[in-house]
Write a protein that holds these residues in place. Structure first.
Motif, PDB file in Angstrom:
ATOM      1  N   ALA A 298     -38.822  -1.204 -32.181  1.00  0.00           N
ATOM      2  CA  ALA A 298     -38.649  -2.592 -32.597  1.00  0.00           C
ATOM      3  C   ALA A 298     -39.267  -2.771 -33.973  1.00  0.00           C
ATOM      4  O   ALA A 298     -39.909  -1.874 -34.514  1.00  0.00           O
ATOM      5  CB  ALA A 298     -39.295  -3.547 -31.589  1.00  0.00           C
TER       6      ALA A 298
ATOM      7  N   VAL B 279     -34.398  -2.933 -30.240  1.00  0.00           N
ATOM      8  CA  VAL B 279     -33.930  -4.130 -30.929  1.00  0.00           C
ATOM      9  C   VAL B 279     -34.429  -3.969 -32.366  1.00  0.00           C
ATOM     10  O   VAL B 279     -35.541  -4.380 -32.693  1.00  0.00           O
ATOM     11  CB  VAL B 279     -34.467  -5.426 -30.296  1.00  0.00           C
ATOM     12  CG1 VAL B 279     -33.927  -6.646 -31.048  1.00  0.00           C
ATOM     13  CG2 VAL B 279     -34.096  -5.514 -28.813  1.00  0.00           C
TER      14      VAL B 279
ATOM     15  N   GLY C 263     -41.247  -8.684 -32.968  1.00  0.00           N
ATOM     16  CA  GLY C 263     -40.616  -7.576 -32.245  1.00  0.00           C
ATOM     17  C   GLY C 263     -41.654  -6.699 -31.584  1.00  0.00           C
ATOM     18  O   GLY C 263     -41.520  -6.293 -30.427  1.00  0.00           O
TER      19      GLY C 263
ATOM     20  N   ALA D  38     -35.826  -3.166 -23.617  1.00  0.00           N
ATOM     21  CA  ALA D  38     -35.839  -1.825 -24.201  1.00  0.00           C
ATOM     22  C   ALA D  38     -37.023  -1.013 -23.688  1.00  0.00           C
ATOM     23  O   ALA D  38     -36.881   0.146 -23.282  1.00  0.00           O
ATOM     24  CB  ALA D  38     -35.889  -1.937 -25.727  1.00  0.00           C
TER      25      ALA D  38
ATOM     26  N   LEU E 156     -28.908  -0.384 -27.794  1.00  0.00           N
ATOM     27  CA  LEU E 156     -29.369  -1.730 -28.101  1.00  0.00           C
ATOM     28  C   LEU E 156     -29.550  -2.527 -26.823  1.00  0.00           C
ATOM     29  O   LEU E 156     -28.684  -2.510 -25.938  1.00  0.00           O
ATOM     30  CB  LEU E 156     -28.353  -2.455 -28.993  1.00  0.00           C
ATOM     31  CG  LEU E 156     -28.147  -1.923 -30.403  1.00  0.00           C
ATOM     32  CD1 LEU E 156     -27.107  -2.774 -31.116  1.00  0.00           C
ATOM     33  CD2 LEU E 156     -29.444  -1.906 -31.185  1.00  0.00           C
ATOM     34  N   THR E 157     -30.664  -3.219 -26.716  1.00  0.00           N
ATOM     35  CA  THR E 157     -30.875  -4.151 -25.618  1.00  0.00           C
ATOM     36  C   THR E 157     -30.930  -5.562 -26.188  1.00  0.00           C
ATOM     37  O   THR E 157     -30.865  -5.757 -27.402  1.00  0.00           O
ATOM     38  CB  THR E 157     -32.178  -3.830 -24.860  1.00  0.00           C
ATOM     39  OG1 THR E 157     -33.273  -3.934 -25.773  1.00  0.00           O
ATOM     40  CG2 THR E 157     -32.127  -2.430 -24.265  1.00  0.00           C
ATOM     41  N   ARG E 158     -31.050  -6.550 -25.316  1.00  0.00           N
ATOM     42  CA  ARG E 158     -31.013  -7.931 -25.767  1.00  0.00           C
ATOM     43  C   ARG E 158     -32.392  -8.539 -25.940  1.00  0.00           C
ATOM     44  O   ARG E 158     -32.526  -9.687 -26.352  1.00  0.00           O
ATOM     45  CB  ARG E 158     -30.163  -8.766 -24.790  1.00  0.00           C
ATOM     46  CG  ARG E 158     -28.727  -8.259 -24.626  1.00  0.00           C
ATOM     47  CD  ARG E 158     -28.031  -8.065 -25.969  1.00  0.00           C
ATOM     48  NE  ARG E 158     -27.929  -9.307 -26.701  1.00  0.00           N
ATOM     49  CZ  ARG E 158     -26.890 -10.140 -26.628  1.00  0.00           C
ATOM     50  NH1 ARG E 158     -25.848  -9.841 -25.858  1.00  0.00           N
ATOM     51  NH2 ARG E 158     -26.883 -11.251 -27.323  1.00  0.00           N
ATOM     52  N   HIS E 159     -33.417  -7.786 -25.598  1.00  0.00           N
ATOM     53  CA  HIS E 159     -34.796  -8.217 -25.795  1.00  0.00           C
ATOM     54  C   HIS E 159     -35.653  -6.963 -25.835  1.00  0.00           C
ATOM     55  O   HIS E 159     -35.346  -5.958 -25.177  1.00  0.00           O
ATOM     56  CB  HIS E 159     -35.252  -9.134 -24.650  1.00  0.00           C
ATOM     57  CG  HIS E 159     -36.535  -9.868 -24.916  1.00  0.00           C
ATOM     58  ND1 HIS E 159     -37.765  -9.267 -24.775  1.00  0.00           N
ATOM     59  CD2 HIS E 159     -36.796 -11.142 -25.313  1.00  0.00           C
ATOM     60  CE1 HIS E 159     -38.725 -10.143 -25.067  1.00  0.00           C
ATOM     61  NE2 HIS E 159     -38.156 -11.296 -25.397  1.00  0.00           N
ATOM     62  N   GLU E 160     -36.728  -7.009 -26.611  1.00  0.00           N
ATOM     63  CA  GLU E 160     -37.614  -5.845 -26.707  1.00  0.00           C
ATOM     64  C   GLU E 160     -38.196  -5.459 -25.353  1.00  0.00           C
ATOM     65  O   GLU E 160     -38.397  -4.263 -25.079  1.00  0.00           O
ATOM     66  CB  GLU E 160     -38.748  -6.124 -27.705  1.00  0.00           C
ATOM     67  CG  GLU E 160     -38.304  -6.197 -29.148  1.00  0.00           C
ATOM     68  CD  GLU E 160     -37.828  -7.588 -29.577  1.00  0.00           C
ATOM     69  OE1 GLU E 160     -37.503  -7.773 -30.758  1.00  0.00           O
ATOM     70  OE2 GLU E 160     -37.789  -8.491 -28.701  1.00  0.00           O
TER      71      GLU E 160
ATOM     72  N   THR F  49     -26.191  -5.834 -21.473  1.00  0.00           N
ATOM     73  CA  THR F  49     -26.444  -4.430 -21.799  1.00  0.00           C
ATOM     74  C   THR F  49     -25.891  -3.527 -20.691  1.00  0.00           C
ATOM     75  O   THR F  49     -25.256  -2.503 -20.978  1.00  0.00           O
ATOM     76  CB  THR F  49     -27.953  -4.181 -21.976  1.00  0.00           C
ATOM     77  OG1 THR F  49     -28.487  -5.137 -22.891  1.00  0.00           O
ATOM     78  CG2 THR F  49     -28.214  -2.777 -22.491  1.00  0.00           C
TER      79      THR F  49
ATOM     80  N   GLU G 105     -30.152  -8.912 -20.003  1.00  0.00           N
ATOM     81  CA  GLU G 105     -29.825  -7.488 -19.997  1.00  0.00           C
ATOM     82  C   GLU G 105     -28.608  -7.171 -19.123  1.00  0.00           C
ATOM     83  O   GLU G 105     -28.125  -6.031 -19.133  1.00  0.00           O
ATOM     84  CB  GLU G 105     -31.029  -6.654 -19.573  1.00  0.00           C
ATOM     85  CG  GLU G 105     -32.245  -6.796 -20.477  1.00  0.00           C
ATOM     86  CD  GLU G 105     -31.989  -6.492 -21.957  1.00  0.00           C
ATOM     87  OE1 GLU G 105     -30.976  -5.825 -22.285  1.00  0.00           O
ATOM     88  OE2 GLU G 105     -32.797  -6.944 -22.787  1.00  0.00           O
TER      89      GLU G 105
END
Length: 549
Positions: free
Chosen positions: A72, A25, A77, A53, A46-50, A447, A444
């Motif tokens: 991040a 992210v 982040g 990831a 890319l993910t929707r939250h660290e 994702t 996710e």
């Protein structure tokens, strides 16, 4: 090398390490890295939250043995990476964390978003460093991967400030080299072999270290040659096929389970690849049993674990050489262990065909096993169901039951399953999550759909934090404060472009699993569950347990 931007050099160093993906992210402090990745061989995901990831990157490390990489920005982040860093640190998953930072040569925004990220991560990483000059990048990247991947694996953080990322450098890449582990000394192998021959009732314990080091062949041959029964920790499941007649069970509970009757009776434990971050499956101070520790590293001694002999070195080589020194079947009395195996199997099979609805744990675990082939993968989030899967679900191959019995964090199940599906597109992969843990990283799903994964996500729906509610009841507290309302999971899945299903009768569970796997793509199954069996089976029955004489 010709001069290049430091971020370009960083990416080339990652390419030299064989990095395939960076899960991220990004923030504005990462933009030089993003631009450098644009023309590289590394795929930016890319993910929707660290957390998503880093959990994916840690699972890449867990399954491949090569460090996964996540990225991040600074401040919030970076702090969102703290839980996955601890997950990798305790679980021994190789992970490289890259975080951005404001310029360090000249401040342009005061202390906005700036915290001591390097200091924050130091206790939960094997190394945590800020890069202060582009010329140091090749050495720091090489050292980061060495540390992350070598025993005991874990997380490493590198902070790349944006002004350092933009500066010019001509430092040469330092290529990785093959590493070899030492082999245990003959004298200690002889001592271990003598202890095993002298034991009246030896057992083998297989832990997480054996699962991550591809010791399946050596361990299977050792078990088959010596005919010593074995049991496993939760994170050691599947190293040796659990359909074996010598498999006694999984130490899913710390103490008091039927399996523990055999552990208590054993006079010697051959402890292969176990790590004290998992709950101890036996307590040495209570019975004075002898322990042979076989691992890459020496034992971390505490009040419950202080082995008498330590066989340190390459795990597979140690097991092979120990097998050769024993020279075949070990002479001991196996009758009691065989009776315990029968007792364990009797209790594990109870309830597997129960048609009650909402579905009880024994049934949904049994139905899961029926639809998953030998090499298929389940990835568990954290909740009471993890105990049921550890006890009742027999793993047939290594790393086919992905669970976390180290940090035991909620929220990792879905990202972990996504990574497993990416790496194993020819296998069935199922994420199994409680409704509480699922919602912690449910975003996710987008994702997973965007990546075109084939994945089934089963959400065990009891509208509460079930594990804590069970503990609350067992501790004698009132049933209060742990219930919540869920979204309509079918509509929720559909809104992300996945396909939602709701099970309304127990006999529909296997057909729903099969329908989802056959269709391909991302599917979510809303499965109402009844956890009343927790009290009866895991508390009341075990309280009445009497070990066989």
């Amino acid at each position: 090398m010709p001069e290049m931007k430091a971020s370009d050099l960083f990416v080339k160093a990652l390419e030299a390490e064989g990095v395939e993906y960076i899960f991220a992210v990004p923030g504005e402090e990462n933009l030089d890295m993003v631009e450098s990745l644009r023309t590289s061989s590394i795929k930016l995901i890319l993910t929707r939250h660290e957390q998503g990831a880093a959990f994916m990157a840690a699972t890449y490390g867990r399954l491949s043995g090569k460090a996964g990489v996540c990225m991040a920005t600074l401040g919030p982040g970076a702090t969102n990476f703290a839980t996955p860093a601890a997950y990798a640190h305790l679980g021994a998953f190789p992970l490289i964390i890259i975080t951005g930072q404001k310029p360090i040569k000249k401040s342009k925004q005061g202390q906005f978003q700036i915290i001591d990220v390097v200091g924050l991560f130091d206790p939960i990483c094997k190394m945590s460093k800020q890069i202060v000059h582009g010329n140091t990048i090749p050495a720091l990247v090489r050292e980061a991967f060495r540390l992350a991947e070598e025993e005991r694996p874990g997380a490493v953080l590198l902070e790349l400030p944006e002004d350092i990322a933009a500066e010019e450098t001509d430092a040469p890449i330092i290529p990785p080299h093959e590493r070899f582990y030492a082999v245990a000394d003959d004298a200690v192998l002889d001592k271990a072999a003598d202890m095993i021959r002298s034991a009246r009732m030896p057992l083998v314990l297989i832990g997480a270290g054996a699962n991550r080091k591809h010791a399946r062949h050596a361990l299977s041959e050792f078990i088959n040659s010596t005919q010593i029964p074995f049991f496993v920790t939760q994170m050691g499941k599947g190293v040796v096929d659990e359909r074996s007649e010598l498999f006694l069970g999984t130490a899913a509970l710390s103490d008091g389970d039927y399996l523990h009757c055999a552990i208590e009776r054993a006079d010697l434990i051959i402890n292969i690849g176990h790590d004290v971050v998992e709950k101890p499956p036996f307590f040495m101070e209570e019975n004075g049993k002898q322990v042979v520790h076989v691992n890459y590293k020496s034992a971390q001694v505490d009040q419950v674990y202080f082995p008498q002999v330590e066989v340190i070195g390459d795990l597979a080589a140690s097991i092979d050489r120990l097998k050769d020194k024993l020279g075949g079947k070990v002479d001991f009395d196996r009758a009691y262990f065989d009776r315990i195996k029968t007792e364990v199997e009797l209790h594990i099979s109870e309830g597997a065909d129960d048609n009650r609805f909402p579905v009880i744990p024994q049934r949904f675990v049994s139905d899961t096993r029926k639809v998953m082939k030998d090499c298929d993968i389940i990835a568990l989030d954290n909740g009471i169901y993890k105990i049921w899967y550890a006890r009742n679900y027999k793993a047939h191959q290594p790393n086919t039951v992905l669970l976390d019995n180290a940090l035991a964090t909620m929220g990792a199940g879905l990202p972990s399953a996504m990574m497993a599906a990416m790496l194993n597109p020819d296998r069935r992969v199922m994420a199994i999550c409680g409704d509480g843990g699922f919602m912690m990283n449910s975003q996710e799903l987008e994702t997973a759909v965007r990546l075109g994964l084939n994945l089934v996500v089963t959400v065990l729906n009891d509208s509460s934090y079930g594990m804590i509610r069970w503990k609350q009841s067992h501790a004698g507290f009132d049933d209060w404060g742990l219930e919540f309302n869920n979204p309509d999971f079918v509509q929720y899945a559909n809104s992300y472009g996945a396909t939602g299903h709701r099970v309304t009768a127990t006999e529909d569970l296997i057909p729903t699993f099969e329908k989802a796997f056959s269709a391909g793509g991302v599917h979510l199954i809303d499965l109402p569950v009844d956890y009343s069996e927790n009290q009866r089976v895991l508390i009341d029955e075990l309280a009445q347990k009497v070990c066989l004489i």
